[in-house]
Design a protein around this motif. Structure first.
Motif, short mmCIF file in Angstrom:
data_model
loop_
_atom_site.label_atom_id
_atom_site.label_comp_id
_atom_site.label_asym_id
_atom_site.label_seq_id
_atom_site.Cartn_x
_atom_site.Cartn_y
_atom_site.Cartn_z
N UNK A 169 21.87 40.60 25.74
CA UNK A 169 23.11 41.35 25.89
C UNK A 169 22.80 42.84 26.04
N UNK A 170 23.75 43.57 26.57
CA UNK A 170 23.63 45.02 26.67
C UNK A 170 24.92 45.63 26.13
N UNK A 171 24.80 46.80 25.51
CA UNK A 171 25.98 47.44 24.94
C UNK A 171 25.80 48.95 24.95
N UNK A 177 32.86 59.99 12.95
CA UNK A 177 33.07 58.61 12.48
C UNK A 177 33.96 57.80 13.42
N UNK A 178 34.41 58.38 14.50
CA UNK A 178 35.37 57.70 15.38
C UNK A 178 34.65 57.04 16.56
N UNK A 179 34.98 55.78 16.82
CA UNK A 179 34.49 55.09 18.00
C UNK A 179 35.44 55.37 19.16
N UNK A 180 34.94 56.07 20.18
CA UNK A 180 35.77 56.42 21.33
C UNK A 180 35.76 55.33 22.39
N UNK A 181 34.63 54.67 22.55
CA UNK A 181 34.51 53.66 23.62
C UNK A 181 33.32 52.77 23.31
N UNK A 182 33.46 51.47 23.62
CA UNK A 182 32.33 50.56 23.50
C UNK A 182 32.44 49.48 24.57
N UNK A 183 31.31 49.16 25.20
CA UNK A 183 31.25 48.04 26.13
C UNK A 183 30.13 47.11 25.73
N UNK A 184 30.30 45.84 26.09
CA UNK A 184 29.36 44.79 25.69
C UNK A 184 29.28 43.81 26.85
N UNK A 185 28.08 43.50 27.27
CA UNK A 185 27.90 42.64 28.43
C UNK A 185 26.83 41.60 28.15
N UNK A 186 27.20 40.34 28.33
CA UNK A 186 26.24 39.24 28.19
C UNK A 186 25.91 38.78 29.61
N UNK A 187 24.85 39.36 30.15
CA UNK A 187 24.63 39.25 31.59
C UNK A 187 23.31 38.62 31.98
N UNK A 188 22.60 38.00 31.04
CA UNK A 188 21.36 37.35 31.39
C UNK A 188 20.23 38.29 31.74
N UNK A 189 20.13 39.41 31.02
CA UNK A 189 19.01 40.34 31.16
C UNK A 189 18.96 41.04 32.52
N UNK A 190 20.10 41.36 33.10
CA UNK A 190 20.14 42.15 34.33
C UNK A 190 20.36 43.62 33.99
N UNK A 244 26.85 33.06 13.23
CA UNK A 244 27.98 33.91 13.57
C UNK A 244 28.67 33.39 14.83
N UNK A 245 29.98 33.54 14.94
CA UNK A 245 30.68 33.14 16.16
C UNK A 245 30.08 33.85 17.38
N UNK A 246 30.11 33.20 18.50
CA UNK A 246 29.45 33.73 19.69
C UNK A 246 29.86 35.16 20.03
N UNK A 247 31.15 35.51 19.97
CA UNK A 247 31.51 36.91 20.30
C UNK A 247 30.93 37.94 19.35
N UNK A 248 30.52 37.52 18.14
CA UNK A 248 29.98 38.45 17.15
C UNK A 248 28.47 38.32 17.00
N UNK A 249 27.85 37.49 17.83
CA UNK A 249 26.43 37.18 17.63
C UNK A 249 25.52 38.22 18.25
N UNK A 250 25.92 38.82 19.37
CA UNK A 250 25.08 39.80 20.04
C UNK A 250 25.24 41.18 19.45
N UNK A 251 24.27 42.04 19.72
CA UNK A 251 24.25 43.37 19.12
C UNK A 251 25.29 44.28 19.76
N UNK A 252 26.08 44.92 18.93
CA UNK A 252 27.08 45.88 19.38
C UNK A 252 26.55 47.29 19.16
#
Length: 233
Positions: A12-14, A21-34, A175-183
């Motif tokens: 995954x990539x993020x 302390x504020x999160x302004x933006x976050x993206x998460x992509x499970x793209x097969x190492x591209x 962990x459930x799949x949506x929470x399994x990858x690194x954020x």
């Protein structure tokens, strides 16, 4: 402090942008190492959506491993290219994953797929580290955890790759799949809490626990087992 954080260390990539302390933006992509194709566009989108430009960033954080050799290199090289003279925080992938499960009432074991029946792993409990990062055979890891007599939460792409095997262990929880990858936001929290870890972009280095596959294959052909061991964690 405006912090731009990147992770490309596994399947995954993020990317995230934080201000104090504020999160302004976050993206998460499970793209097969591209990651080579998508990481910079993810950075551009993050800054645009946060209403910022690169010059507004005060510091950078990068997940430096352990994990995919190619992915780690891509992440580190991207931050080195963007940061200029701004400070950079190296973040351990297994620590960031463990932080995502810190509230679990038991052991937390992030595992990343290291191929050949191995995983990169460490064990945590209540946010505290119990073991160092290490490449280990999955069966040896399960034997150790079974002997600790506590439920254990698994995260990371190693958990995904070994779901069927983990399901056979009564102590194992995945962990459930949506929470399994690194954020990236969890890596950002670690970086923000450890200002003493910041280095210059030129000093940012990948965390490798063993030599890359090509080097290990070369060493095997040349009978240099001792040289390979020198790259261990």
């Amino acid at each position: 402090m405006v912090l731009l954080t990147l992770d490309a260390s596994s399947s995954t990539a993020s990317v995230c942008v934080t201000r104090d302390d504020a999160l302004l933006y976050e993206s998460y992509l499970h793209n097969g190492r591209m990651h080579a194709a998508v990481l910079l566009p993810m950075v551009e989108d993050a800054l645009r959506c946060a209403g910022l430009e690169l010059r507004d960033v005060d510091g950078f954080a990068c997940v430096v491993g352990p994990g995919s050799f190619t992915g780690v290199r891509i992440g580190v090289a991207t931050v080195m290219g963007l940061a200029g003279d701004k400070p950079c925080a190296p973040v351990d992938a297994l620590e960031a994953l463990a932080a995502q499960g810190a509230d679990f009432p038991g052991l937390v074991c992030p595992i990343l797929d290291a191929r050949a029946g191995q995983v990169y792993a460490a064990v945590f409990e209540g946010g505290a580290r119990l073991t160092d990062d290490a490449p280990v055979k999955l069966e040896a890891l399960l034997d150790d955890l079974r002997g600790r007599g506590k439920p254990c939460l698994f995260l990371g792409d190693g958990a995904t790759a070994n779901l069927a095997r983990l399901a056979q262990e009564p102590f194992a929880r995945v962990a459930p799949e949506p929470l399994r990858g690194l954020r990236a936001s969890f890596a950002a929290r670690l970086a923000a809490a450890r200002p003493e870890t910041y280095v210059s972009a030129a000093a940012l280095r990948p965390l490798y626990l063993r030599a890359p596959q090509a080097e290990r294959a070369r060493n095997a052909r040349l009978g240099l087992a001792g040289e390979e061991e020198s790259h261990g964690g």
